[in-house]
Enzyme design. Structure first.
Site, PDB file in Angstrom:
ATOM      1  N   LYS A 149      -7.709  -1.427  11.144  1.00  5.68           N
ATOM      2  CA  LYS A 149      -7.051  -1.808   9.873  1.00  5.68           C
ATOM      3  C   LYS A 149      -5.836  -0.919   9.657  1.00  5.68           C
ATOM      4  O   LYS A 149      -4.773  -1.372   9.221  1.00  5.68           O
ATOM      5  CB  LYS A 149      -8.053  -1.680   8.710  1.00  5.68           C
ATOM      6  CG  LYS A 149      -7.545  -2.222   7.378  1.00  5.68           C
ATOM      7  CD  LYS A 149      -6.767  -1.219   6.559  1.00  5.68           C
ATOM      8  CE  LYS A 149      -6.361  -1.797   5.222  1.00  5.68           C
ATOM      9  NZ  LYS A 149      -5.461  -0.919   4.462  1.00  5.68           N
ATOM     10  N   HIS A 163      -2.742  10.263   0.465  1.00 10.24           N
ATOM     11  CA  HIS A 163      -2.911   8.948  -0.139  1.00 10.24           C
ATOM     12  C   HIS A 163      -2.746   9.018  -1.653  1.00 10.24           C
ATOM     13  O   HIS A 163      -2.024   8.233  -2.259  1.00 10.24           O
ATOM     14  CB  HIS A 163      -4.324   8.468   0.218  1.00 10.24           C
ATOM     15  CG  HIS A 163      -4.468   6.998   0.208  1.00 10.24           C
ATOM     16  ND1 HIS A 163      -4.013   6.194   1.211  1.00 10.24           N
ATOM     17  CD2 HIS A 163      -5.028   6.165  -0.705  1.00 10.24           C
ATOM     18  CE1 HIS A 163      -4.286   4.943   0.949  1.00 10.24           C
ATOM     19  NE2 HIS A 163      -4.898   4.898  -0.230  1.00 10.24           N
ATOM     20  N   ASP A 186       4.235 -14.739  11.411  1.00 13.97           N
ATOM     21  CA  ASP A 186       2.963 -15.211  10.865  1.00 13.97           C
ATOM     22  C   ASP A 186       1.897 -14.120  11.036  1.00 13.97           C
ATOM     23  O   ASP A 186       1.303 -13.986  12.109  1.00 13.97           O
ATOM     24  CB  ASP A 186       2.589 -16.497  11.618  1.00 13.97           C
ATOM     25  CG  ASP A 186       1.300 -17.119  11.111  1.00 13.97           C
ATOM     26  OD1 ASP A 186       0.538 -16.453  10.411  1.00 13.97           O
ATOM     27  OD2 ASP A 186       1.072 -18.295  11.448  1.00 13.97           O
ATOM     28  N   GLU A 196       0.840  -1.211   0.000  1.00 13.24           N
ATOM     29  CA  GLU A 196       0.000   0.000   0.000  1.00 13.24           C
ATOM     30  C   GLU A 196       0.871   1.256   0.000  1.00 13.24           C
ATOM     31  O   GLU A 196       1.693   1.460   0.892  1.00 13.24           O
ATOM     32  CB  GLU A 196      -0.933  -0.021   1.223  1.00 13.24           C
ATOM     33  CG  GLU A 196      -1.989   1.069   1.151  1.00 13.24           C
ATOM     34  CD  GLU A 196      -3.029   0.961   2.267  1.00 13.24           C
ATOM     35  OE1 GLU A 196      -3.379  -0.177   2.660  1.00 13.24           O
ATOM     36  OE2 GLU A 196      -3.485   2.016   2.733  1.00 13.24           O
TER      37      GLU A 196
HETATM   38  C1  MEV Z   1      -6.038   2.838   4.936  1.00 15.46           C
HETATM   39  O1  MEV Z   1      -5.278   1.720   4.557  1.00 15.46           O
HETATM   40  C2  MEV Z   1      -6.114   2.927   6.436  1.00 15.46           C
HETATM   41  C3  MEV Z   1      -7.030   4.032   6.975  1.00 15.46           C
HETATM   42  O2  MEV Z   1      -8.340   3.885   6.442  1.00 15.46           O
HETATM   43  C4  MEV Z   1      -7.044   3.892   8.479  1.00 15.46           C
HETATM   44  C5  MEV Z   1      -8.050   4.774   9.180  1.00 15.46           C
HETATM   45  O3  MEV Z   1      -9.093   5.120   8.586  1.00 15.46           O
HETATM   46  O4  MEV Z   1      -7.810   5.074  10.361  1.00 15.46           O
HETATM   47  C6  MEV Z   1      -6.537   5.392   6.564  1.00 15.46           C
END
Ligand code: MEV
Length: 438
Positions: free
Chosen positions: A280, A393, A296, A85
């Protein structure tokens, strides 16, 4: 042409590839070329990778990046991260730099206990089973000693075995619930070997136990396996600073930033839809280091998300507060990691990653990984509550779009410059590229 095959694993690598490309691809020459171009020229190195799994046909590359400037308990680290990513390594590096000037990260390993269970069925008198367990427990340990002696010499081993009654969930269901200390090993093989030995001893010796009736002697072992839920293998990572030190530029005051940031964390604490995305983001950092260090990541993911649900509802792994003018942001996560065994001594890049981290113990690696998760979460929340996530991003994603349209070096240079001041969207990049080319 049939798309199924028997005896596939017995074919040679090139026979496997021939079958795959002929069966599934219209242009088999091109497919073969793509597969073979990722082979390593060093045959020994390639063989090493071929032998990690069955039916290897090629290597699957991920970038290995590094995030420098992490200060953890006063020590400096450059953290290796394997991830696809675009923005993750950049975000980690930014967060590391931000906290480098504000005291760095503080970490603490809270506990290192791991769990494994022998699941079995017994339909007789529970008192008889309890008596048998008391009788057999020393023998369970004794018969596992060829497996545990080395680990014990180093200070680890089996911590305890409990008989657990699960009959209120499933009729006749019991467990030998066992806790382990596996030191620098992740411990899966060690734990599973011990458990399988317990199961053998437990079943066999029951056949001769005087306290059982003849029917009770036949214990039905269902399975023996470690648990990837390790709520007592816990690490904490934290950052803190005076609220006013959070202000980086004149755009937003430290106080306003801290307020929004803590609100964002509170939302993730109570709202599962947000908590999953929030966590995430944490796992973006955690998985990347776990993968780079040959651990792992599926085990880590499963255990971490179970921990995030321990209160009965899925919630944030991180927390934030402002108290007496001090902003504090922390997370506590279960991490079962190893720095010996598994891939750690085999994969040359994993060895390199561990060396870059100063050959950490498993406890040290737990702390580094937790910090990567916290840094990632800080960077995401900082963007989300200020500029929005897309700005950074998409800037990072720009190169992917340019590569997708096969931009050459000078086109890339030109457009990276251009998008320093323009908003990156897929269509804006495509039209800027078209304009440049016309
Ligand atoms: C993107 O990979 C992760 C985010 O969505 C985490 C978040 O929203 O806190 C930017």
């Amino acid at each position: 042409m049939s798309k199924t095959i028997s005896g596939f694993s017995k074919l040679s690598k090139s026979e496997k590839i021939d079958w795959i490309v002929k069966t599934y691809f219209s242009d088999d020459t091109n497919a073969k070329q793509i597969l073979t171009q990722y082979w390593n020229a060093d045959e020994k190195l390639q063989q090493l990778h071929d032998e990690f799994i069955e039916n290897t046909i090629t290597n699957y590359y991920l970038p290995l990046g590094v995030a420098p400037n992490f200060i953890i308990n006063g020590n400096t680290y450059t953290i290796p991260m394997a991830i696809e990513e675009s923005s993750v390594v950049a975000a980690a590096s930014k967060a590391a730099k931000f906290w480098m000037d504000r005291g760095g990260f503080k970490t603490e390993v809270i506990s290192t206990k791991k769990i494994g269970q022998v699941h079995f069925k017994f339909y007789g008198n529970q008192k008889h089973l309890e008596a048998y367990f008391t009788f057999i427990k020393p023998q369970l340990l004794e018969e596992a000693s060829p497996i545990t002696s080395n680990m014990e010499k180093r200070g680890g081993g089996i911590l305890d075995i409990e008989l657990r009654d699960k009959t209120s969930d499933i009729e006749g269901y019991y467990q030998l619930h066992t806790s382990f200390e596996t030191l620098d090993a992740m411990g899966a093989n060690f734990i599973n070997s011990c458990l399988e030995q317990f199961a053998k001893t437990f079943k066999t010796k029951a056949l001769y136990f005087d306290g059982f009736s003849s029917e009770e002697r036949h214990i039905d072992i269902i399975m023996s396996i470690l648990s990837n839920y390790v709520p007592e293998c816990l690490v904490k990572a934290e950052v803190s600073c005076p609220v006013e030190a959070l202000a980086e530029n004149s755009k937003i005051s430290g106080e306003a930033f801290a307020k929004k940031f803590t609100e964002a964390v509170k939302i993730a604490e109570v709202e599962p839809f947000r908590a999953v995305t929030h966590n995430k983001g944490i796992m973006n950092g955690i998985d990347a280091v776990v993968l780079a260090t040959g651990n792992d990541f599926r085990a880590v993911e499963a255990g971490v998300h179970a921990y995030a649900s321990r209160g009965g509802s899925y919630s944030s792994l991180s927390h934030a507060e402002v108290k007496d003018g001090i902003f504090k942001f922390w997370l506590e996560i279960p991490l079962a990691l190893g720095t010996v065994g598994g891939l750690t001594g085999l994969h040359p890049l994993v060895k390199l990653a561990l060396e870059m981290l100063g050959k950490p113990t498993a406890k040290e690696l737990m702390q580094i990984v937790a910090v990567a998760g916290l840094a990632q979460n800080f960077a995401a929340l900082r963007s989300l509550t200020t500029t929005g996530i897309q700005e950074g991003h998409m800037k990072m994603h720009l190169m992917n779009i340019l590569n997708q349209f096969e931009a050459n070096d000078s086109e890339k240079q030109n457009l990276v410059e251009y998008f320093k001041t323009e908003t990156v969207t897929h269509s804006a990049v495509v039209s800027a590229l078209e304009k440049l080319r016309s």
